[in-house]
Motif scaffolding. Structure first.
Motif, short mmCIF file in Angstrom:
data_model
loop_
_atom_site.label_atom_id
_atom_site.label_comp_id
_atom_site.label_asym_id
_atom_site.label_seq_id
_atom_site.Cartn_x
_atom_site.Cartn_y
_atom_site.Cartn_z
N GLY A 1 83.89 86.39 35.74
CA GLY A 1 84.24 85.07 35.23
C GLY A 1 84.89 85.07 33.87
O GLY A 1 85.02 84.01 33.25
N LEU A 2 85.32 86.21 33.36
CA LEU A 2 85.92 86.30 32.03
C LEU A 2 87.45 86.22 32.11
O LEU A 2 88.05 86.63 33.09
N GLY A 3 88.05 85.70 31.04
CA GLY A 3 89.49 85.80 30.85
C GLY A 3 90.34 84.70 31.43
O GLY A 3 91.57 84.84 31.45
N SER A 4 89.77 83.58 31.89
CA SER A 4 90.60 82.50 32.42
C SER A 4 91.38 81.86 31.28
O SER A 4 90.84 81.59 30.20
N CYS A 5 92.66 81.59 31.51
CA CYS A 5 93.50 81.08 30.44
C CYS A 5 94.70 80.33 31.01
O CYS A 5 95.01 80.43 32.20
#
Length: 801
Positions: A664-668
């Motif tokens: 779930g990391l790094g959404s942008c």
């Protein structure tokens, strides 16, 4: 002239009421005021017979022309009659007439027939004709069907929202966007000159992280955060390949997964052995055992105590005959002592059932091989080593990517809650003195290796044979896919058969500078939860198939690559893999390591908070309008996937940067905050600067994409959407319900029961175990059932709307 059913005529008010026939679809009842000059003729026509009646009507320039020479019509109510529709004339005792649903413009499905009363009245005028009548409803039948479709969509969506909140269901972290039906390759523009119809320029891009992001290695708390341009380029290119119909630039065409063997006795040509010589972890020679005897763990613990581990030497008096399992088994009353020439091999007990079929407690047996210190040695064939490396690649512990010089790790062997001893962790590499199973051919050479009696075997049908041939990486620099024309194409092929090496690479037309924060960023240290290599062997997820039935007797589970469904034609890979955009959650957060995670699988990382922004300069040269539009679309997918900025229910489209995407990391999101373009005249001369018109560039990109590519965009829209799935239910297959996660985090993280039940294996007794696929990415419900250890006999019966 229009065919209508005149339903009434008010001579005094000169009002004519009618319903359009519209080929049977009908419509709402309308009323028009007839002019004084036309009223007499309309009255005469309506006086031909009782109304309602079929006729032709022309309304033009304020005038009205009516011809009521058609048959009379009966106003009927409609209701279901089994698989048909019964029309009954209103205000009569008539029993009605039954019609097939299709003759009234309806589908014969259960849901439509159940709600046929809701459509409205039906004007029946020709029971035996191709158009027996028409519906009376505003918007006609087509309007009702549209309303019904929307109602069903809302109902399905609401049911999906309810299911995605249930504690006994989960959402897999990844899904697949289907491959396009073709790839359009052509010669790239080259780098010699800036053609008159092409553009060069630069874009200033602002990246904003909507969730926490893993900082690149080497970052420091309180310093400027910097993402290398190469990593950003890789993420943008990956999306461009899907959106524009590019090739699979990074694909291991030779990959084939491996699988654990089913329980069965080894043949007589297998025996234990000890490694006597190795090179970089590869065994070169071994000393085989003369005999193998299976010994109860209690007897070994009594001899070696708490120090029992693989490689211990014991002494025992071997039996002279095999038991019903076809192996030598030491009697339980026999004595075992420490020392001697019998080498002990302890293996993982995780797959061993704690009880026998009759319900009695099972026992742990260890293999012991008699290996004299001065016994003969056998050479290990190179093919045996290659096959072993292929098989071990799928082992859970080997996915740690350990190297041959890594220190040996000793792992407790626990069975039925008791620790028996210790074994060496599976690394895929060997040291002198290691104990393993070997199989020799008639010449005495070792032709096969394994670490346990129940080991692993490779599947068949490599990746290169399971993806469409038109998607394999571009190799001809004068015939490139859209992504290779834009970002470049690497020369990854080996030398030709004649030994010559030709240059087949092509330099890209886009360059990404580093993405840098405007100032210092506070970073938080954390231990990242384990992230292993992708398990592409989970065929129920990675492969496309139409038949969910389990395997037949004697066949491997149908999830395996090379199982029976592959016999006529290899099942293709499902598509390009994407991770859902979800926050990592809390209590505990998905990205944080837990106490039960093995230290070797936990990585120390730094985390930047949501809202972190980076700025980056992207330069390009010699692009046509469509290529520049494709670059803009890959940076800002909403320009293509949601025209006009309509974000829909799934939320705005996002990209991933940095590590930890499965967690779930790094959404942008990316925004082009500045742009400048030049053509040849303005760059090298005093010509006017072309206008930066992103909507024009993106429009030409969309027009350049074939239908086979745009057909995949709905799935891409879903996987890039910020709110497509419930982030609180995203996990790799859990072993416990969400309500039990905090009380038993270790059990929650064990997917064994799920994959056991959904693998499509053959069972002689109990319920079948059909394959359970991932939902289509466009389906409103992306959940799957959580299967507990106690549910292994439960057959998932999933219904998808």
């Amino acid at each position: 002239m229009a065919l209508v059913v005149v339903t009434g005529w008010d001579e005094r008010g000169r009002l004519l009421r009618y319903v359009p026939v519209n080929g049977g679809g009908g419509g709402g009842e309308s009323a028009i005021e007839v002019s004084v000059g036309d009223a007499g003729e309309v009255s005469a026509e309506c006086g031909r017979g009782p109304l309602p009646r079929v006729g032709e009507l022309v309304i033009e320039d304020g005038g009205c022309l009516l011809d009521l020479t058609g048959p009379p019509a009966r106003r009927c109510s409609a209701k279901r009659d089994g698989a048909a529709v019964r029309l009954t004339e209103r205000d009569t005792n008539d029993r009605g007439v039954t019609f097939p649903a299709a003759s009234l413009g309806l589908a014969g499905d259960e849901a439509t027939l159940e709600r046929v009363r809701q459509i409205g009245d039906f004007l029946l005028f020709d029971p035996s004709g191709p158009v027996p009548g028409c519906w009376v409803r505003p918007g006609g039948l087509s309007g009702w069907l549209t309303e019904e479709a929307r109602r069903r969509e809302r109902k399905v969506a609401e049911a999906a929202r309810v299911r995605m909140r249930r504690p006994d269901r989960f959402v897999n972290p990844y899904t697949f966007v289907p491959f396009p039906g073709r790839v359009v390759r052509r010669e790239p523009a080259g780098h010699e000159w800036l053609a008159p119809d092409r553009l060069s320029g630069r874009l200033v891009v602002r990246w904003e992280f909507t969730g926490p992001v893993q900082a690149p290695d080497g970052s420091a708390d309180g310093g400027v955060l910097r993402f290398p341009g190469s990593s950003v380029k890789g993420a943008v290119r990956s999306l461009h390949e899907t959106m524009a119909g590019g090739c699979l630039r990074i694909v291991d065409e030779e990959f084939v997964p491996s699988y654990r063997d089913t329980a069965s006795a080894l043949s007589d040509d297998w025996t234990l052995a000890v490694v006597t010589e190795q090179f970089n972890g590869q065994p070169l020679t071994v000393r085989p055992a003369g005999q193998v005897v299976w010994v109860r763990s209690g007897q070994l613990v009594a001899a070696c105590g708490a120090g029992l581990r693989t490689g211990n030497r014991v002494d025992l008096d071997p039996p002279t005959s095999k038991n019903s399992l076809g192996r030598y088994e030491l009697p339980k009353q026999a004595q075992v002592s420490a020392g001697g020439d019998w080498a002990v091999l302890l293996t993982d007990a995780g797959a061993r059932p704690p009880r026998r079929r009759d319900g009695s407690a099972a026992l742990y047996f260890a293999a012991c091989g008699r290996i004299p210190d001065l016994g003969a040695e056998a050479e290990v064939d190179e093919t045996a080593w290659r096959s072993f490396r292929q098989a071990v690649a799928g082992a859970r512990e080997a996915i740690q990517n350990r190297t041959p010089d890594a220190p040996a790790e000793w792992v407790p062997v626990t069975f039925r809650g008791q620790t028996i001893g210790r074994r060496k962790a599976v690394t895929g590499w060997f040291e002198a003195g290691d104990v393993l199973w070997v199989r020799r051919d008639q010449t005495g050479r070792v032709v096969e290796l394994r670490l346990s009696a129940i080991w692993r075997h490779p599947g068949t049908g490599k990746v290169g044979e399971r993806v469409p041939s038109h998607l394999l990486p571009c190799t001809d620099p004068v015939s490139l896919c859209p992504s290779c024309r834009l970002f470049g194409s690497a020369d990854a092929r080996a030398r030709d058969e004649d030994g010559k090496a030709d240059q087949r690479a092509y330099a890209g037309h886009v360059r990404f500078g580093d993405a840098v924060s405007a100032g210092p960023v506070a970073l938080t240290a954390f231990g990242r939860a384990p992230m292993s290599a992708p398990r592409a062997g989970a065929g129920q997820f990675y492969l496309s198939y139409a038949d969910r039935r389990p395997a037949r007797k004697g066949q491997p589970p149908t999830r395996e690559w090379g199982a029976d469904p592959d016999s006529s034609q290899l099942r293709p890979v499902r598509g390009r893999k994407f991770y859902w955009h979800t926050a990592p959650g809390a209590h505990p957060a998905r990205h944080e390591a837990q106490e039960h995670h093995r230290p070797q699988m936990v990585a120390d990382k730094l985390l930047a908070p949501p809202g972190t922004t980076l700025t980056q300069t992207v330069t390009f040269d010699n692009l046509d309008h469509a290529e520049l539009g494709g670059l803009l679309a890959a940076l800002q997918p909403d320009r293509v996937l949601r025209p006009g900025g309509d974000t829909g229910d799934g939320g705005p489209s996002r990209l991933h940067l940095g590590g930890g995407k499965p967690l779930g990391l790094g959404s942008c999101t990316a925004t082009v905050v500045q742009a400048q373009v030049w053509d040849a005249a303005s760059r090298y001369g005093d010509g006017p600067t072309p206008a930066y018109t992103p909507e024009v560039f993106v429009g030409e990109f969309v027009a350049s994409c074939p239908d086979e590519v745009t057909a995949t965009w709905p799935a891409l829209t879903a996987v890039l959407g910020a709110g497509t799935v419930n982030g609180a239910r995203v996990s790799y297959p859990p072993g416990a319900d969400w309500t039990d996660r905090q009380q038993g985090p270790k059990r929650f993280d064990e997917p064994f029961a799920f994959f056991t039940v959904t693998s499509g294996m053959y069972l002689a007794e109990g319920e079948e175990r059909p394959l359970l696929p991932l939902p289509d990415p466009t389906a409103p419900d992306q959940t799957l059932p959580i299967i507990h250890e106690g549910h292994k006999e439960r057959r998932p019966r999933e219904r998808r709307s």
